[in-house]
Design an enzyme around this catalytic site. Structure first.
Site, PDB file in Angstrom:
ATOM      1  N   HIS A   1      34.763  -0.817 -16.730  1.00  0.00           N
ATOM      2  CA  HIS A   1      36.345  -1.340 -16.829  1.00  0.00           C
ATOM      3  C   HIS A   1      37.263  -0.133 -16.533  1.00  0.00           C
ATOM      4  CE1 HIS A   1      36.108  -5.258 -18.759  1.00  0.00           C
ATOM      5  NE2 HIS A   1      34.950  -5.266 -18.241  1.00  0.00           N
ATOM      6  N   ASP A   2      37.257   1.117 -16.952  1.00  0.00           N
ATOM      7  CA  ASP A   2      38.038   2.189 -16.853  1.00  0.00           C
ATOM      8  C   ASP A   2      38.037   2.914 -15.440  1.00  0.00           C
ATOM      9  OD1 ASP A   2      39.967   4.224 -18.521  1.00  0.00           O
ATOM     10  OD2 ASP A   2      38.537   5.355 -17.211  1.00  0.00           O
TER      11      ASP A   2
ATOM     12  N   VAL B   1      21.467   6.428 -23.583  1.00  0.00           N
ATOM     13  CA  VAL B   1      21.164   5.737 -24.708  1.00  0.00           C
ATOM     14  C   VAL B   1      19.424   5.829 -24.520  1.00  0.00           C
ATOM     15  CG1 VAL B   1      22.986   4.253 -24.878  1.00  0.00           C
ATOM     16  CG2 VAL B   1      20.918   3.623 -23.387  1.00  0.00           C
TER      17      VAL B   1
ATOM     18  N   PRO C   1      35.466  -8.324 -10.780  1.00  0.00           N
ATOM     19  CA  PRO C   1      34.816  -9.433 -10.389  1.00  0.00           C
ATOM     20  C   PRO C   1      34.472 -10.288 -11.516  1.00  0.00           C
ATOM     21  CG  PRO C   1      33.731  -7.497  -9.260  1.00  0.00           C
ATOM     22  CD  PRO C   1      34.538  -6.958 -10.306  1.00  0.00           C
TER      23      PRO C   1
ATOM     24  N   HIS D   1      23.019  -4.609 -15.519  1.00  0.00           N
ATOM     25  CA  HIS D   1      22.733  -6.002 -16.356  1.00  0.00           C
ATOM     26  C   HIS D   1      21.322  -6.041 -16.744  1.00  0.00           C
ATOM     27  CE1 HIS D   1      26.318  -8.441 -14.907  1.00  0.00           C
ATOM     28  NE2 HIS D   1      26.786  -7.573 -15.569  1.00  0.00           N
ATOM     29  N   THR D   2      20.640  -4.962 -16.710  1.00  0.00           N
ATOM     30  CA  THR D   2      19.167  -4.869 -17.271  1.00  0.00           C
ATOM     31  C   THR D   2      19.239  -4.904 -18.693  1.00  0.00           C
ATOM     32  OG1 THR D   2      16.984  -4.040 -16.906  1.00  0.00           O
ATOM     33  CG2 THR D   2      19.007  -2.458 -16.724  1.00  0.00           C
TER      34      THR D   2
ATOM     35  N   ASP E   1      19.162  -9.932 -19.079  1.00  0.00           N
ATOM     36  CA  ASP E   1      17.749  -9.793 -18.532  1.00  0.00           C
ATOM     37  C   ASP E   1      16.662 -10.263 -19.757  1.00  0.00           C
ATOM     38  OD1 ASP E   1      15.146  -9.031 -17.899  1.00  0.00           O
ATOM     39  OD2 ASP E   1      15.572  -6.783 -18.069  1.00  0.00           O
TER      40      ASP E   1
ATOM     41  N   THR F   1      12.957  -7.874 -20.637  1.00  0.00           N
ATOM     42  CA  THR F   1      13.192  -6.911 -21.348  1.00  0.00           C
ATOM     43  C   THR F   1      14.575  -6.390 -21.730  1.00  0.00           C
ATOM     44  OG1 THR F   1      12.778  -5.403 -19.397  1.00  0.00           O
ATOM     45  CG2 THR F   1      10.884  -5.966 -20.739  1.00  0.00           C
TER      46      THR F   1
END
Length: 265
Positions: A75-76, A79, A108, A138-139, A185, A188
């Site tokens: 967005h601009d 882990v 989008p 988006h995993t 996802d 997993t």
């Protein structure tokens, strides 16, 4: 001892802001004409260790935090979930003219078709290849029912059993269960790997815009290549993230370092 003291000092001064977006400016730093990986090497040499420890603790408490940080970076412009690593360029300042409506016009929506996705990424200097690789974020993470309702009820390019399973948490009628969540996802959801692309090949993309990447179009071959090679996905994802981080950064005396990330000073 000196390094530990420096890390503690930097953590106290800037980790609240850096936790929200590691890639933005911290509380100290010299003016710079461009982003670089060594921006804090003199002013705050312990910053990465300080931020890493806080992020790891935050993700241990709430695994969605990893996806949220990636989305905030998107967005601009890590882990303990697996995935690639790279040296992040820092020194970016916050905008004084940030616009919610402007962001919505450039980012989008989940209803986007392939042509619109490609066009919006191209407007930011990112190729279709970058787009497909970056979509692999988006995993991990989840989406609200309101963002995938139309896909699971109206689209035909979706596995029937998958659609029905998602319909159980997302009623057809708008206003009911709008904020219910589902994993992007389903295989997993807390591991960063290439199962996102395997889902697309099986017509199990949660968002309409996800499934558009594998729907008989020009990006099918790239999706298939990531199904075959997690290493290729990781390499291209890193390239895309670095390119995205270089999109029109505010540096030096431009922009500001916000005292509250939600509003300008």
């Amino acid at each position: 001892m000196a390094a530990a003291t420096s890390a503690a000092r930097c953590k106290g001064k800037g980790v609240a802001l850096l936790l929200l977006l590691v890639l933005l400016a911290g509380t100290t730093g010299t003016s710079s004409a461009q982003l670089c990986t060594s921006f804090y090497s003199h002013s705050c040499p312990g910053v990465y260790d300080a931020v890493r420890s806080v992020l790891q603790a935050a993700i241990a408490r709430e695994q969605r935090m990893g996806a949220s940080i990636l989305r905030l970076f998107f967005h601009d412009c890590f882990v303990q979930l697996g995935g690639p690593s790279w040296d992040v360029k820092v020194g970016r300042r916050d905008s004084r003219t940030a616009s919610f409506s402007g962001a919505n016009n450039n980012i989008p929506p989940p209803t986007s078709g392939l042509a619109n996705l490609t066009s919006l990424f191209a407007a930011q200097g990112l190729s279709q290849k970058d787009m497909v690789a970056l979509s692999g974020a988006h995993t991990i993470g989840l989406a609200r029912c309101t963002n995938f309702r139309a896909h699971i009820y109206n689209d035909t390019n979706i596995d029937g059993s998958f659609a029905r399973s998602r319909q159980s948490v997302c009623p057809r009628t708008s206003g009911f269960g709008d904020n219910n969540l589902a994993h992007l996802d389903c295989q997993t959801p807390t591991v960063f790997e290439n199962n996102y692309y395997k889902n697309l090949v099986c017509k199990k993309g949660l968002l309409h815009s996800d499934q558009e990447l594998f729907n008989g179009g020009s990006t099918d071959a790239q999706v298939q290549s990531y199904v075959s090679s997690k290493g290729a996905f990781f390499a291209h994802f890193v390239t895309g993230m670095i390119k995205m981080g270089d999109i029109t950064p505010l540096t030096g005396s431009n922009g500001e370092i916000r005292k509250n990330c939600r509003r300008i000073n």
